[in-house]
Motif scaffolding. Structure first.
Motif, PDB file in Angstrom:
ATOM      1  N   ALA A  78       0.840  -1.198   0.000  1.00  5.26           N
ATOM      2  CA  ALA A  78       0.000   0.000   0.000  1.00  5.26           C
ATOM      3  C   ALA A  78       0.876   1.250   0.000  1.00  5.26           C
ATOM      4  CB  ALA A  78      -0.927  -0.003   1.216  1.00  5.26           C
ATOM      5  N   PHE A  79       0.466   2.249  -0.785  1.00  2.00           N
ATOM      6  CA  PHE A  79       1.242   3.475  -0.973  1.00  2.00           C
ATOM      7  C   PHE A  79       0.271   4.656  -1.004  1.00  2.00           C
ATOM      8  CE2 PHE A  79       3.066  -0.161  -3.041  1.00  2.00           C
ATOM      9  CZ  PHE A  79       4.413  -0.125  -2.729  1.00  2.00           C
ATOM     10  N   ASP A  80       0.764   5.857  -0.674  1.00  2.00           N
ATOM     11  CA  ASP A  80      -0.058   7.035  -0.921  1.00  2.00           C
ATOM     12  C   ASP A  80       0.290   7.587  -2.299  1.00  2.00           C
ATOM     13  OD1 ASP A  80       2.275   8.636  -0.622  1.00  2.00           O
ATOM     14  OD2 ASP A  80       1.873   8.937   1.507  1.00  2.00           O
ATOM     15  N   LEU A  81      -0.480   8.562  -2.751  1.00  2.00           N
ATOM     16  CA  LEU A  81      -0.312   9.053  -4.115  1.00  2.00           C
ATOM     17  C   LEU A  81       1.070   9.638  -4.347  1.00  2.00           C
ATOM     18  CD1 LEU A  81      -1.577   9.517  -6.881  1.00  2.00           C
ATOM     19  CD2 LEU A  81      -2.549  11.659  -6.005  1.00  2.00           C
ATOM     20  N   ASP A  82       1.629  10.296  -3.349  1.00  2.00           N
ATOM     21  CA  ASP A  82       2.955  10.889  -3.512  1.00  2.00           C
ATOM     22  C   ASP A  82       4.035   9.845  -3.742  1.00  2.00           C
ATOM     23  OD1 ASP A  82       2.171  13.556  -3.293  1.00  2.00           O
ATOM     24  OD2 ASP A  82       2.255  13.508  -1.102  1.00  2.00           O
ATOM     25  N   ARG A  83       3.749   8.579  -3.421  1.00  2.00           N
ATOM     26  CA  ARG A  83       4.711   7.488  -3.608  1.00  2.00           C
ATOM     27  C   ARG A  83       4.334   6.616  -4.811  1.00  2.00           C
ATOM     28  NH1 ARG A  83       5.038   3.855   1.173  1.00  2.00           N
ATOM     29  NH2 ARG A  83       6.859   3.045   0.057  1.00  2.00           N
ATOM     30  N   VAL A  84       3.717   7.217  -5.827  1.00  2.00           N
ATOM     31  CA  VAL A  84       3.273   6.431  -6.977  1.00  2.00           C
ATOM     32  C   VAL A  84       4.445   5.758  -7.686  1.00  2.00           C
ATOM     33  CG1 VAL A  84       3.327   8.342  -8.642  1.00  2.00           C
ATOM     34  CG2 VAL A  84       1.710   6.444  -8.954  1.00  2.00           C
ATOM     35  N   GLN A  85       5.605   6.391  -7.720  1.00  2.00           N
ATOM     36  CA  GLN A  85       6.790   5.763  -8.314  1.00  2.00           C
ATOM     37  C   GLN A  85       7.113   4.465  -7.582  1.00  2.00           C
ATOM     38  OE1 GLN A  85       8.670   6.570 -10.993  1.00  2.00           O
ATOM     39  NE2 GLN A  85      10.288   5.052 -10.676  1.00  2.00           N
ATOM     40  N   ASP A  86       7.081   4.495  -6.262  1.00  2.00           N
ATOM     41  CA  ASP A  86       7.345   3.284  -5.476  1.00  2.00           C
ATOM     42  C   ASP A  86       6.302   2.208  -5.755  1.00  2.00           C
ATOM     43  OD1 ASP A  86       9.483   4.613  -4.315  1.00  2.00           O
ATOM     44  OD2 ASP A  86       8.341   5.225  -2.544  1.00  2.00           O
ATOM     45  N   ALA A  87       5.050   2.623  -5.930  1.00  2.00           N
ATOM     46  CA  ALA A  87       3.971   1.666  -6.194  1.00  2.00           C
ATOM     47  C   ALA A  87       4.222   0.914  -7.501  1.00  2.00           C
ATOM     48  CB  ALA A  87       2.633   2.395  -6.246  1.00  2.00           C
ATOM     49  N   TYR A  88       4.643   1.649  -8.529  1.00  2.00           N
ATOM     50  CA  TYR A  88       4.926   1.012  -9.819  1.00  2.00           C
ATOM     51  C   TYR A  88       6.177   0.139  -9.734  1.00  2.00           C
ATOM     52  CZ  TYR A  88       1.392   3.292 -12.729  1.00  2.00           C
ATOM     53  OH  TYR A  88       0.199   3.671 -13.314  1.00  2.00           O
ATOM     54  N   GLU A  89       7.221   0.634  -9.107  1.00  2.00           N
ATOM     55  CA  GLU A  89       8.461  -0.137  -9.012  1.00  2.00           C
ATOM     56  C   GLU A  89       8.256  -1.436  -8.238  1.00  2.00           C
ATOM     57  OE1 GLU A  89      11.407   2.372  -7.298  1.00  2.00           O
ATOM     58  OE2 GLU A  89      11.856   3.426  -9.184  1.00  2.00           O
ATOM     59  N   ALA A  90       7.516  -1.363  -7.134  1.00  2.00           N
ATOM     60  CA  ALA A  90       7.300  -2.560  -6.313  1.00  2.00           C
ATOM     61  C   ALA A  90       6.572  -3.635  -7.091  1.00  2.00           C
ATOM     62  CB  ALA A  90       6.521  -2.191  -5.052  1.00  2.00           C
ATOM     63  N   MET A  91       5.615  -3.227  -7.897  1.00  2.00           N
ATOM     64  CA  MET A  91       4.872  -4.209  -8.683  1.00  2.00           C
ATOM     65  C   MET A  91       5.695  -4.711  -9.860  1.00  2.00           C
ATOM     66  SD  MET A  91       0.909  -3.840  -9.647  1.00  2.00           S
ATOM     67  CE  MET A  91       0.116  -4.948 -10.812  1.00  2.00           C
ATOM     68  N   SER A  92       6.425  -3.811 -10.511  1.00  2.00           N
ATOM     69  CA  SER A  92       7.248  -4.203 -11.644  1.00  2.00           C
ATOM     70  C   SER A  92       8.345  -5.177 -11.239  1.00  2.00           C
ATOM     71  CB  SER A  92       7.872  -2.954 -12.288  1.00  2.00           C
ATOM     72  OG  SER A  92       8.665  -3.295 -13.405  1.00  2.00           O
ATOM     73  N   GLU A  93       8.868  -4.977 -10.036  1.00  2.00           N
ATOM     74  CA  GLU A  93       9.946  -5.841  -9.535  1.00  2.00           C
ATOM     75  C   GLU A  93       9.429  -7.071  -8.792  1.00  2.00           C
ATOM     76  OE1 GLU A  93      12.192  -3.106  -7.171  1.00  2.00           O
ATOM     77  OE2 GLU A  93      12.702  -1.836  -8.906  1.00  2.00           O
ATOM     78  N   ARG A  94       8.133  -7.292  -8.819  1.00  2.00           N
ATOM     79  CA  ARG A  94       7.479  -8.451  -8.190  1.00  2.00           C
ATOM     80  C   ARG A  94       7.686  -8.503  -6.679  1.00  2.00           C
ATOM     81  NH1 ARG A  94       5.313 -12.658 -11.012  1.00  2.00           N
ATOM     82  NH2 ARG A  94       5.425 -12.543 -13.283  1.00  2.00           N
ATOM     83  N   ARG A  95       7.886  -7.336  -6.067  1.00  2.00           N
ATOM     84  CA  ARG A  95       7.962  -7.299  -4.611  1.00  2.00           C
ATOM     85  C   ARG A  95       6.567  -7.301  -3.995  1.00  2.00           C
ATOM     86  NH1 ARG A  95       9.752  -2.562  -3.247  1.00  2.00           N
ATOM     87  NH2 ARG A  95      10.377  -1.644  -5.242  1.00  2.00           N
ATOM     88  N   VAL A  96       5.570  -6.946  -4.779  1.00  2.00           N
ATOM     89  CA  VAL A  96       4.176  -7.042  -4.346  1.00  2.00           C
ATOM     90  C   VAL A  96       3.376  -7.674  -5.478  1.00  2.00           C
ATOM     91  CG1 VAL A  96       4.405  -4.982  -2.899  1.00  2.00           C
ATOM     92  CG2 VAL A  96       3.470  -4.766  -5.207  1.00  2.00           C
ATOM     93  N   VAL A  97       2.230  -8.259  -5.115  1.00  2.00           N
ATOM     94  CA  VAL A  97       1.350  -8.829  -6.139  1.00  2.00           C
ATOM     95  C   VAL A  97       0.616  -7.709  -6.865  1.00  2.00           C
ATOM     96  CG1 VAL A  97      -0.639 -10.326  -6.552  1.00  2.00           C
ATOM     97  CG2 VAL A  97       1.084 -10.986  -4.867  1.00  2.00           C
ATOM     98  N   LYS A  98       0.037  -6.790  -6.086  1.00  2.00           N
ATOM     99  CA  LYS A  98      -0.677  -5.650  -6.677  1.00  2.00           C
ATOM    100  C   LYS A  98      -0.546  -4.468  -5.725  1.00  2.00           C
ATOM    101  CE  LYS A  98      -5.069  -4.440  -8.961  1.00  2.00           C
ATOM    102  NZ  LYS A  98      -4.466  -4.147 -10.291  1.00  2.00           N
ATOM    103  N   SER A  99      -0.254  -3.301  -6.301  1.00  2.00           N
ATOM    104  CA  SER A  99      -0.022  -2.096  -5.494  1.00  2.00           C
ATOM    105  C   SER A  99      -1.308  -1.296  -5.318  1.00  2.00           C
ATOM    106  CB  SER A  99       1.036  -1.209  -6.166  1.00  2.00           C
ATOM    107  OG  SER A  99       2.301  -1.796  -6.122  1.00  2.00           O
ATOM    108  N   LEU A 100      -1.663  -1.064  -4.059  1.00  2.91           N
ATOM    109  CA  LEU A 100      -2.792  -0.232  -3.696  1.00  2.91           C
ATOM    110  C   LEU A 100      -2.308   1.212  -3.514  1.00  2.91           C
ATOM    111  CD1 LEU A 100      -5.761   0.030  -2.514  1.00  2.91           C
ATOM    112  CD2 LEU A 100      -4.717  -0.439  -0.294  1.00  2.91           C
TER     113      LEU A 100
END
Length: 347
Positions: free
Chosen positions: A319-341
């Motif tokens: 889970a991320f807030d809007l200001d961390r949208v870059q982290d949300a995309y990176e975490a999902m792209s790198e398979r560190r999370v299944v789906k980023s909220l």
């Protein structure tokens, strides 16, 4: 207001952009509460497919109606709504047949701007899905599950419906991302007695088991075909759900079904080519495409979430807030999370 913006492959930013406004009488302005990153977003984030630089992003959200156009009849300010990626008019032949993802009156360019503090939704009466009751009565877990109904859960369900899953069937699900996991859950809803999930990641396999998978197959290619045939006594599966869209996934999916089975294809195609002659000789059916989100939500999925029958929000593992949208995309792209909220606002 703040909104996520695609700068270039691998780079997202949050910019101040103009507030959306009512442009047509059937519009609604939605104050976004939660959004998320879709697996299809990763194609352009990784530079595999093209997207206009500087464009707004996101096509899955839930939110509160803020304003409505003069022709909106079934919604009012304060309503909690699911905002699907589909924008059906409810009147054309496609919509009347229950295929609003193919609405012939859909407004071009509508699948963007959901990862923002507010968004405009055209054809609000038919395109948005109202959640009954007091919005404040829903906790985070239910809200997260409602968010999946904007796309991913409905897309997985479309795979199962397209594959014609029936009670007692053996179903095989290709893809262990959020759509594939939704496909597992959907095969269970439709009564499959055996569900084989193709996964080589233990965190995703664990969710697949929780959602109803009876077997996990990590192999790929020929080895995957042989393993599925072994598990089915050489017969093959009754239904196959293809939730990836890659060439290898498609090629393997059409080989693991028994003669007379159907492949439900919902993975966005990327360089995938199908040998239709091979389908002919084995009487294999092929169906699928973009999901009829609002139809599935209203008929099946929204009641299933509100009754506690299913909990698809479990697939949000970051889970991320809007200001961390870059982290949300990176975490999902790198398979560190299944789906980023992406948590954006409060009810």
């Amino acid at each position: 207001m703040k909104a996520a913006v695609f700068i270039e492959p691998g780079r997202m930013e949050v910019h101040e952009v103009p507030e959306p406004r009512i442009e047509k009488p059937d519009d609604a302005i939605v104050r976004v509460i939660k959004a998320c990153v879709c697996g299809s977003d990763l194609w352009w984030f990784r530079g595999i497919s093209q997207r206009q630089h500087g464009s707004l992003t996101g096509h899955e959200a839930i939110g509160i109606i803020d304003r409505i156009g003069e022709d909106v009849r079934t919604l009012k300010p304060g309503d909690l709504v699911i905002v699907p990626f589909t924008h059906g008019c409810g009147r054309c032949a496609a919509c009347r047949a229950g295929f609003e993802a193919n609405c012939t009156n859909a407004e071009p360019g509508g699948n963007a701007g959901y990862q923002a503090e507010a968004m405009r939704s055209p054809k609000a009466d038919t395109a948005l899905v109202k959640v009954p009751g007091d919005p404040k009565s829903y906790g985070d877990a239910v809200l997260n599950s409602l968010l999946t109904l904007a796309d991913v859960m409905a897309t997985g369900y479309h795979a199962a419906v397209s594959a014609e899953v029936k009670p007692g069937d053996t179903a095989v699900v290709f893809g262990d991302g959020a759509v594939g996991l939704s496909g597992v859950l959907s095969a269970r809803i439709l009564g499959a007695s055996r569900i084989i999930a193709m996964s080589r990641h233990e965190d995703r396999a664990a969710i697949a088991r929780e959602f109803g998978a009876t077997d996990i197959v990590p192999e790929r290619g020929n080895a995957a075909v042989n393993r599925v045939l072994e598990l089915t006594g050489g017969s093959g599966a009754d239904a196959v759900l293809e939730c990836v869209g890659s060439a290898q996934s498609i090629e393997t999916a059409v080989r693991v079904g028994r003669p007379g089975s159907t492949v439900g294809r919902v993975g966005v195609p990327h360089d995938a080519h199908i040998d239709v002659d091979a389908l002919f000789w084995r009487n294999i059916g092929l169906k699928g495409g973009p999901a009829s989100v609002a139809t599935y939500d209203r008929d099946v999925l929204l009641p299933a979430v509100l009754s506690g029958m299913i909990d698809p929000g479990r697939m949000f593992t970051g889970a991320f807030d809007l200001d961390r949208v870059q982290d949300a995309y990176e975490a999902m792209s790198e398979r560190r999370v299944v789906k980023s909220l992406i948590n954006i606002g409060e009810i």
